[in-house]
Design an enzyme around this catalytic site. Sequence first.
Site, PDB file in Angstrom:
ATOM      1  N   ARG A 272       0.809  -1.259   0.019  1.00 11.85           N
ATOM      2  CA  ARG A 272       0.119  -0.005  -0.011  1.00 11.85           C
ATOM      3  C   ARG A 272       0.834   1.299   0.066  1.00 11.85           C
ATOM      4  NH1 ARG A 272      -4.919   2.359   2.244  1.00 11.85           N
ATOM      5  NH2 ARG A 272      -4.714   4.456   1.764  1.00 11.85           N
TER       6      ARG A 272
ATOM      7  N   ASP B 189     -10.125  -0.025   7.057  1.00 10.92           N
ATOM      8  CA  ASP B 189     -10.390   1.162   8.144  1.00 10.92           C
ATOM      9  C   ASP B 189     -10.914   0.430   9.208  1.00 10.92           C
ATOM     10  OD1 ASP B 189      -9.487   3.358   6.566  1.00 10.92           O
ATOM     11  OD2 ASP B 189     -11.223   3.123   5.014  1.00 10.92           O
TER      12      ASP B 189
ATOM     13  N   ARG C 150      -5.585   1.537  -4.841  1.00 11.21           N
ATOM     14  CA  ARG C 150      -4.439   0.957  -3.612  1.00 11.21           C
ATOM     15  C   ARG C 150      -4.612  -0.581  -3.630  1.00 11.21           C
ATOM     16  NH1 ARG C 150      -8.673   4.090  -0.086  1.00 11.21           N
ATOM     17  NH2 ARG C 150      -8.392   5.172  -2.224  1.00 11.21           N
TER      18      ARG C 150
ATOM     19  N   ASP D  32      -6.550  -1.330   1.317  1.00 15.18           N
ATOM     20  CA  ASP D  32      -7.079  -0.445   2.190  1.00 15.18           C
ATOM     21  C   ASP D  32      -7.827  -0.853   3.403  1.00 15.18           C
ATOM     22  OD1 ASP D  32      -7.758   2.310   2.996  1.00 15.18           O
ATOM     23  OD2 ASP D  32      -9.583   2.184   2.508  1.00 15.18           O
TER      24      ASP D  32
END
Length: 303
Positions: free
Chosen positions: A209, A223, A218, A221
Amino acid sequence: MTCMKGMLMDSIKMIQLEVFAYHGCEEDEKINGQKFYIDADLYTDTRDAGISDDLDATVNYAAVCQFIHKFMTQHRFDLIEAAAEQTVRALLREFPKIRAIDFSIYKPEAPINLSFGNVAVCIHRQWNRAILSIGSNIGDREAYLNGAVDSLYDDENCRVNMVSNYLETEPYGPVLQDNFLNGCIEIETLYSPAELLTKINQIEKEAGRTREVHWGPRTLDIDIIFYEDKIIDEVNLKIPHVEMHKRLFVLEPLKQIAPYWIHPVFHKTVSQLLEELKPESRCAGCNGCTAGNEKRADINHME
């Protein structure tokens, strides 16, 4: 007794377990050792054991005491803070029925040149539920997502409970790029929110990344969407994720695994947040899903 987000839980108490060990900063402590005393509240559900009278249905406190004694005598720490932290994490990993622990280490022979009764470090640690969103739009997208799940699965401080189906979605933001594959993961973790952020950043880095372009393409990812019901507003860490309620590519897979999780700011369930999304805000690119990480038979993928 309350624990785990205020939920009523039973506990098994151990008081004044004596351990002779070699923890301390002073050279004399490292050579000669000293006595330590341990108090522990083990939070667990004792109902099944109470009904069945079956030792296998509960936490064997004799085994826990033996484990504490062995761990604290086989490891050496300068600080009793470290001894407490590492012992508790090892206990929570070793005994799956223990959901949380209140743990105190007493050091009555601490090197203090004054009259005193005792010195102690007391900590509370527990398995915490968290929701992660994962996405990829470069290369073998499914392999990158499966790799993220595997990395969490292989981390002794995490338990992967559920993984959503993977949805193909159009990219979010102004950058022209390929479609994403997105999903959500429910985990339990011993990491604090900041430690969990460090862990997922490490997984992203290992997947190649880079962060040159905001909202850009990307390989991977990740989160943090929710962490228990915590609200965190720091420069580098905001929980719940500030945009999650606007994003179908988060809410759609999230509904599969945690439809009734309540957003701690909006006080609405994930299902309600999804229903409230305006039709024009829905991703036109949701073209179905592909099951991820099928090789993990003990991870519950939603079908």
